[in-house]
Design an enzyme around this catalytic site. Sequence first.
Site, mmCIF file in Angstrom:
data_model
loop_
_atom_site.group_PDB
_atom_site.id
_atom_site.type_symbol
_atom_site.label_atom_id
_atom_site.label_comp_id
_atom_site.label_asym_id
_atom_site.label_seq_id
_atom_site.Cartn_x
_atom_site.Cartn_y
_atom_site.Cartn_z
ATOM 1 N N HIS A 97 0.839 -1.199 0.000
ATOM 2 C CA HIS A 97 0.000 0.000 0.000
ATOM 3 C C HIS A 97 0.874 1.249 0.000
ATOM 4 O O HIS A 97 2.085 1.183 0.187
ATOM 5 C CB HIS A 97 -0.927 0.027 1.226
ATOM 6 C CG HIS A 97 -2.139 -0.839 1.081
ATOM 7 N ND1 HIS A 97 -2.138 -2.186 1.369
ATOM 8 C CD2 HIS A 97 -3.398 -0.553 0.662
ATOM 9 C CE1 HIS A 97 -3.336 -2.691 1.146
ATOM 10 N NE2 HIS A 97 -4.128 -1.716 0.716
ATOM 11 N N LYS A 138 -0.590 4.873 4.608
ATOM 12 C CA LYS A 138 -1.430 3.923 5.332
ATOM 13 C C LYS A 138 -0.796 3.599 6.673
ATOM 14 O O LYS A 138 0.355 3.179 6.744
ATOM 15 C CB LYS A 138 -1.624 2.641 4.499
ATOM 16 C CG LYS A 138 -2.629 1.676 5.117
ATOM 17 C CD LYS A 138 -3.009 0.589 4.145
ATOM 18 C CE LYS A 138 -4.043 -0.360 4.735
ATOM 19 N NZ LYS A 138 -5.288 0.333 5.132
#
Length: 241
Positions: free
Chosen positions: A135, A139
Amino acid sequence: MKIALIGHGKMGHIIEEIARSRGHEIVKIIDEHNLHELASEEFRSADVAIEFTRPDSAVDNILKCFAAGVPVVCGTTGWTDSLPELQDMCGKGDGTLLWSSNFSVGMNIFMALNRYLTKIMAKFPEYAPSLDETHHIHKLDHPSGTAITLAEDLLTLYPSMKGWEETEESRVIEDDLLPVTSHREGEVPGIHSITWNSEADEITITHFAHSRAGFALGAVLAAEWLPGHQGFFTMKNVLDF
């Protein structure tokens, strides 16, 4: 339909755009600067709220939705230790919550594929599973909530694995634990891969998210489904597979 948005970052802006394009009215936008308006009449007028914020604020936001009598769709991850308490409240009629670690229709198809493949692989113990996720650098939680859902689904259907463990450099993962590896790179929306490896060959299934639009559309679809329902729900209820 009248929608309130809680969280107005990148996801919130995309959700707003998609909701308006589908003919919905945004009656209130809540961010860290006007949290007190969760008790406002405008917020209470919403048919449903969509919450995408941070792990440390999600539970309080959901409880305030319950107090206002507004059903809530939540896509925030990293806080699910508190989920049983909220499920219990929903079961008692004290609120309505639809939570998912991932609202993307494509990812939910991938989750169904993971469950189907695991049922097959359970017959072939020579294959060892592993899970890998990537990601964007913003995040906060790791592994991703989606990775945890994928891991838990696999473990439910693969009895020789007793749990999952996040990999770390120099740490040896026991054979009866599912290794989960996380990467944080650039602005990657999300990549999840599940690999079954043997001495002879390996099988890998992968979901690549090209943008946040798939997550946002799924959240709006969930918001369209939720009014008129009472209790706790997931995207499995919305998509019915």
